[in-house]
Design an enzyme around this catalytic site. Structure first.
Site, short mmCIF file in Angstrom:
data_model
loop_
_atom_site.label_atom_id
_atom_site.label_comp_id
_atom_site.label_asym_id
_atom_site.label_seq_id
_atom_site.Cartn_x
_atom_site.Cartn_y
_atom_site.Cartn_z
N TYR A 74 -6.59 -31.49 -2.83
CA TYR A 74 -6.94 -31.44 -1.41
C TYR A 74 -6.43 -30.13 -0.82
O TYR A 74 -5.51 -29.51 -1.37
CB TYR A 74 -6.29 -32.66 -0.72
CG TYR A 74 -6.56 -32.76 0.75
CD1 TYR A 74 -7.85 -32.98 1.24
CD2 TYR A 74 -5.52 -32.66 1.66
CE1 TYR A 74 -8.08 -33.08 2.60
CE2 TYR A 74 -5.75 -32.76 3.03
CZ TYR A 74 -7.04 -32.96 3.49
OH TYR A 74 -7.26 -33.05 4.83
N THR A 114 -4.46 -29.10 1.38
CA THR A 114 -3.05 -28.83 1.69
C THR A 114 -2.15 -28.89 0.45
O THR A 114 -0.96 -28.61 0.55
CB THR A 114 -2.50 -29.86 2.69
OG1 THR A 114 -2.64 -31.16 2.11
CG2 THR A 114 -3.23 -29.80 4.02
N LYS A 115 -2.68 -29.27 -0.70
CA LYS A 115 -1.82 -29.52 -1.85
C LYS A 115 -1.44 -28.22 -2.57
O LYS A 115 -1.98 -27.16 -2.25
CB LYS A 115 -2.49 -30.53 -2.79
CG LYS A 115 -2.79 -31.87 -2.10
CD LYS A 115 -1.54 -32.66 -1.73
CE LYS A 115 -1.71 -33.64 -0.60
NZ LYS A 115 -2.49 -34.82 -0.83
N ASN A 116 -0.52 -28.31 -3.55
CA ASN A 116 0.05 -27.10 -4.14
C ASN A 116 -0.97 -26.18 -4.80
O ASN A 116 -0.83 -24.97 -4.73
CB ASN A 116 1.17 -27.44 -5.12
CG ASN A 116 2.44 -27.83 -4.39
OD1 ASN A 116 2.39 -28.24 -3.22
ND2 ASN A 116 3.58 -27.73 -5.05
N ILE A 117 -1.97 -26.75 -5.47
CA ILE A 117 -3.16 -25.96 -5.79
C ILE A 117 -4.35 -26.72 -5.23
O ILE A 117 -4.32 -27.95 -5.14
CB ILE A 117 -3.35 -25.62 -7.30
CG1 ILE A 117 -3.85 -26.81 -8.10
CG2 ILE A 117 -2.11 -24.98 -7.91
CD1 ILE A 117 -4.37 -26.42 -9.49
#
Ligand SMILES: *Cc1c(COP(=O)(O)O)cnc(C)c1O
Length: 405
Positions: free
Chosen positions: A197, A199-202
């Site tokens: 998603y 906002t996630k780290n990748i």
């Protein structure tokens, strides 16, 4: 036309974010990422295909798992994992109240009953002792969440699961790149669900992945993500393929696409570097806020653990929260031009779960107490050192002013 530097790319409607406002999050999208997606779009193959396969194999390698199955979201990853593990009506699945609603909803999607186990207030993770208290003969799986990117106490959780002969499906939406000792998240439980998603780290905009060492489980997941078909479109529509197929069960439409996989492959190359930057920022925060230890409580990872630093959950100590409640602290930060968020409203306090299970609040006092006093600060690789210092300055000024008699 001069190319726009990657740092100018802001997700969604972020383009009109005011210049002096530091948003809670901005995804890192590089020129290489954009070129990779453009090449995929020009290739003539848009949906699930060779780039998905390549992303799956590089992802599996990166988390130390035998297989990885790409899907449309982490929600789909958890849902399909529960289906593939045969969890359904009459079963109970244990998870934490301090999570995103999707973790609870997927349990309901398979017709099972959601059972919550309170958190350990020091780690913010599901407390294995609380899991034990909630076990019944109907418990069919444990679904721990690596909240914030800090790994759960997996050895205790696996021990409980082993004695009950039930699988562990991990919600690792926050935990890509995290590890316990040498064991990477993604190589530990029966199946591990990741999120890409925005906002996630990748990120791939939207997307998810399931990692597992169980080849039968991976094969079943590959079928479930595409209508329960016996082989996927890539194999049907290429020279290697034939038109024939069978549908062996009522599967889902939850496959991933090649142009997203192109972005995923490109982002995966920078995962360690971006995590390093997150770690640097988090450590800078912790050393600054550590000086205000009578007012603020900083997140910390257990020894021998590599956190993914997805979130920086700062807690106001009770004394501070009494003079300046969390919501007012957030308002003061907004006035200073700093975006924040709260992770999460404990799910048993959300209308749906209240109605369905009769929760009235008070059932999970530790998660509720943490929720009242927690703020997620901005933490992402695109933050400049001056942004980090600005957040530190604002937090310390607001906390110190509120604590003065
Ligand atoms: C983001 C998130 C999810 C859902 O991920 P999607 O890819 O949007 O489905 C699930 N669990 C947690 C803890 C999350 O933060």
């Amino acid at each position: 036309m001069t190319p726009t530097p990657a740092s100018e790319y802001i997700s969604g409607s972020g383009q009109d974010v005011e210049a002096d406002f530091l948003p809670f999050h901005r995804p890192s999208v590089s020129e290489d990422d954009i070129d990779a997606v453009a090449a995929a779009l020009r290739s003539g193959w848009l949906t699930h295909g060779p780039l998905c396969r390549q992303f799956e194999s590089e992802f599996a390698e990166s988390v130390g798992a035998a297989r990885a199955v790409s899907v449309s979201s982490c929600t789909a990853a958890m849902h399909l994992s529960l289906v593939a593990l045969g969890i359904g009506p009459g079963d109970e699945v244990i998870t934490t109240p301090l999570t995103f609603s999707a973790t609870g909803q997927v349990i309901e999607h398979v017709g099972a009953k959601l059972v919550l186990a309170d958190i350990d207030p020091s780690s913010l993770q599901i407390d294995p002792k609380e899991i034990e208290r909630r076990l019944t003969p109907r418990t069919a799986a444990i679904l721990p969440v690596h909240y914030g990117g800090f790994p759960c106490e997996m050895s205790s959780i696996l021990e409980i699961a082993h004695s009950a002969s039930i699988p562990v499906v991990e919600d690792a939406a926050h935990a890509q790149g995290a590890a316990i000792g040498a064991n990477r998240i993604g190589s530990i439980g029966s199946a591990t669900a990741f999120s890409f998603y925005a906002t996630k780290n990748i990120t791939t905009g939207e997307g998810g992945m399931i990692s597992t060492d169980d080849h039968d489980l991976a094969d079943r997941l590959e079928s479930l993500r595409l209508h329960g078909m016996s082989k996927d479109a890539w194999l049907r529509y290429t020279r290697r393929g034939t038109w024939g197929y069978d549908v062996v069960e009522p599967g889902f439409k939850a496959n991933f696409t090649d142009f997203q996989a192109a972005l995923g492959l490109s982002q995966l190359k920078r995962e360690a570097e971006m995590r390093e930057r997150r770690t640097f920022i988090a450590e800078r925060y912790s050393s600054a806020f550590g000086e205000l230890f009578d007012l603020l409580e900083v997140p910390h990872a257990a020894e021998d653990v590599t956190p993914a630093w997805h979130l920086y959950p700062l807690r106001l100590k009770r004394r501070l929260a009494q003079s300046l409640p969390r919501d007012d602290f957030i308002k003061a930060l907004t006035v200073q031009g700093i975006g924040t968020s709260v992770h999460f409203i404990p799910i048993h306090l959300l209308s749906h779960f209240r109605r369905r299970y009769g929760y009235t609040g008070g059932e999970f006092p530790r998660a509720e107490d943490v929720f009242e006093r927690i703020i997620s600060l901005p933490l992402y690789p695109l933050m400049r050192d001056s942004d980090v210092e600005r957040v530190i300055e604002a937090v310390t000024t607001i906390a110190a002013a509120a604590s003065r008699p």
